[in-house]
Motif scaffolding. Structure first.
Motif, short mmCIF file in Angstrom:
data_model
loop_
_atom_site.label_atom_id
_atom_site.label_comp_id
_atom_site.label_asym_id
_atom_site.label_seq_id
_atom_site.Cartn_x
_atom_site.Cartn_y
_atom_site.Cartn_z
N GLY A 1 11.06 -2.12 -3.47
CA GLY A 1 10.47 -0.88 -3.92
C GLY A 1 10.71 0.24 -2.93
N HIS A 2 10.59 1.46 -3.40
CA HIS A 2 10.82 2.62 -2.53
C HIS A 2 9.57 3.00 -1.75
N VAL A 3 8.41 2.58 -2.21
CA VAL A 3 7.15 2.96 -1.58
C VAL A 3 6.51 1.71 -0.97
N LEU A 4 6.15 1.81 0.29
CA LEU A 4 5.52 0.69 0.96
C LEU A 4 4.01 0.73 0.73
N PRO A 5 3.36 -0.43 0.78
CA PRO A 5 1.90 -0.43 0.68
C PRO A 5 1.29 0.26 1.90
N VAL A 6 0.09 0.75 1.72
CA VAL A 6 -0.55 1.50 2.81
C VAL A 6 -1.40 0.55 3.65
N PRO A 7 -1.49 0.80 4.94
CA PRO A 7 -2.39 0.00 5.78
C PRO A 7 -3.81 0.06 5.24
N GLY A 8 -4.49 -1.06 5.28
CA GLY A 8 -5.84 -1.15 4.77
C GLY A 8 -5.94 -1.78 3.39
N CYS A 9 -4.80 -1.87 2.69
CA CYS A 9 -4.87 -2.47 1.35
C CYS A 9 -5.10 -3.97 1.46
N GLU A 10 -5.76 -4.52 0.47
CA GLU A 10 -6.09 -5.94 0.48
C GLU A 10 -4.86 -6.79 0.18
N VAL A 11 -4.87 -8.02 0.71
CA VAL A 11 -3.82 -8.99 0.40
C VAL A 11 -4.48 -10.23 -0.19
N SER A 12 -3.74 -10.91 -1.05
CA SER A 12 -4.32 -12.03 -1.77
C SER A 12 -3.42 -13.25 -1.72
N ALA B 1 0.40 -11.54 -1.19
CA ALA B 1 0.77 -10.37 -1.99
C ALA B 1 -0.30 -9.31 -1.82
N THR B 2 0.13 -8.06 -1.85
CA THR B 2 -0.85 -6.98 -1.82
C THR B 2 -1.59 -6.91 -3.15
N VAL B 3 -2.81 -6.45 -3.10
CA VAL B 3 -3.61 -6.25 -4.30
C VAL B 3 -3.30 -4.85 -4.83
N PRO B 4 -2.71 -4.72 -6.01
CA PRO B 4 -2.29 -3.40 -6.51
C PRO B 4 -3.48 -2.47 -6.74
N VAL B 5 -3.23 -1.20 -6.51
CA VAL B 5 -4.19 -0.16 -6.82
C VAL B 5 -3.60 0.70 -7.93
N GLY B 6 -4.29 0.83 -9.05
CA GLY B 6 -3.78 1.61 -10.17
C GLY B 6 -2.54 0.98 -10.77
N ASP B 7 -1.46 1.76 -10.89
CA ASP B 7 -0.24 1.28 -11.52
C ASP B 7 0.74 0.67 -10.53
N GLU B 8 0.35 0.54 -9.28
CA GLU B 8 1.26 -0.02 -8.29
C GLU B 8 1.58 -1.47 -8.61
N ALA B 9 2.78 -1.88 -8.23
CA ALA B 9 3.16 -3.28 -8.34
C ALA B 9 2.81 -3.99 -7.04
N PRO B 10 2.43 -5.26 -7.11
CA PRO B 10 2.14 -5.99 -5.87
C PRO B 10 3.40 -6.14 -5.02
N VAL B 11 3.22 -6.20 -3.72
CA VAL B 11 4.32 -6.40 -2.78
C VAL B 11 4.12 -7.75 -2.10
N THR B 12 5.21 -8.54 -2.04
CA THR B 12 5.13 -9.87 -1.46
C THR B 12 5.25 -9.79 0.06
#
Length: 352
Positions: free
Chosen positions: A284-295, A332-343
């Motif tokens: 993806g072009h956008v990285l997850p932001v620090p603080g986001c949950e992982v699962s 995996a990151t926990v998506p916020v809104g329409d974001e796709a999870p990141v492994t």
């Protein structure tokens, strides 16, 4: 200690006025994220050819004949016999052993210099002032007068140079313990120091050297598995969880606030959470932001703490997860809104 979020903002760096400088975000907004080419800047930094503007860091001085023994009694590191020019780091803990501040420490023979994360100087001074009692110490926040520059150099100051704090990471330093690897640590041989310069001399101290932004510096830090206060820590972090004993905690010094937790966890158990390094799915072009949950397996097991783009490894991160999360699984990151999870492909730092 009071909340650092209420502290005065760091002075905006004059180096942001240089062509190509792009400001950072959040607590790093007063300095440059990059200067137009972050990957090249990281290469120059890795080759020892660049300098990083860290002038948003807080600078605190402690003067007086009792300064070292006093700081020794309040914090986690052995400081009472710190020699002039010698560098170390120490933590201020809550009574329950949670990390409340992290200080880079160097003494010039008359004054102990402490540098801290942006916004953390005022709360530190407030706490220290409350603890002075009848001791011969004087505490001052000199952030408006002194600035910090980061350099990929491992040597202390030479005669005529500004006072330098040399990063002891990954240590080990003194009588301590490792919660991560020893000789195989990726930061072995890492060179890093921070110069203390009068703020009005900041541009002159850089001179004609190349500037690297925080984008590059953070990629180097994340790749070195080096914890940052306020990123890898939250209100309940204990040093064991992020492998901070190795450079910041002396296990057999005198009593200090939070020592009981340090000793109990070290002697009787394992920390409830552990720091991991992760390679991120970079499709993806956008990285997850620090603080986001992982699962893992559909349940939240931790959070991302730092995210960076490395010149060699691409998207990388640090995360703090529950101790019992299996080592051989992807997160995996926990998506916020329409974001796709990141492994996240995790690499062990702190053993479970």
């Amino acid at each position: 200690m009071s909340d650092s979020s209420t502290a005065a903002p760091a002075p905006t760096s004059p180096l942001l006025e240089r062509p190509g400088a792009v400001p950072g975000a959040g607590i790093d907004a007063a300095v440059a994220s990059h200067h137009g080419d972050p990957m090249r800047e990281q290469r120059l930094l890795a080759e020892g050819l660049a300098v990083v503007d860290l002038s948003h860091r807080g600078v605190v001085t402690v003067a007086g004949p009792d300064r070292l023994s006093w700081l020794h009694s309040l914090t986690t590191q052995h400081l009472s016999d710190l020699a002039p020019g010698q560098s170390t780091e120490t933590l201020l803990l809550s009574p329950k052993g949670h990390v409340e501040n992290a200080m880079h420490v160097v003494d010039d023979g008359e004054t102990t210099w402490l540098t801290v994360e942006p916004g953390a100087a005022a709360p530190l001074v407030e706490f220290l002032d409350r603890m002075r009692f009848m001791l011969r110490v004087e505490v001052a926040d000199v952030t408006d007068r002194y600035a910090v520059l980061g350099e990929p150099i491992a040597a202390p100051s030479a005669p005529g140079e500004p006072l330098a704090w040399v990063d002891p990471w990954p240590g080990p330093v003194g009588d301590t313990a490792l919660y991560g690897p020893g000789e195989s640590h990726p930061a072995t041989g890492r060179a890093w120091r921070e110069l203390l310069v009068p703020r009005e001399d900041l541009s002159a101290a850089v001179g004609d050297r190349a500037l690297a932004g925080l984008w590059a510096a953070e990629a180097e830090r994340v790749g070195a598995w080096r914890p940052r206060f306020g990123a890898e820590t939250d209100h309940s972090t204990i040093p064991h969880e992020v492998d901070w004993l190795r450079t910041a905690v002396h296990l057999h010094k005198g009593c200090y606030r939070g020592q009981e937790t340090i000793a109990r966890v070290h002697n009787l158990g394992r920390p409830p959470r552990r720091l991991v390094f992760a390679h991120l799915d970079g499709s993806g072009h956008v990285l997850p932001v620090p603080g986001c949950e992982v699962s893992h397996a559909g349940r939240v097991v931790g959070r991302l703490t730092s995210v960076a783009r490395d010149q060699v490894d691409g998207p990388i991160a640090l995360a703090v997860v529950k101790r019992n999360v299996p080592l051989d699984v992807d997160l995996a990151t926990v998506p916020v809104g329409d974001e796709a999870p990141v492994t996240l492909a995790q690499t062990e730092i702190v053993a479970p």
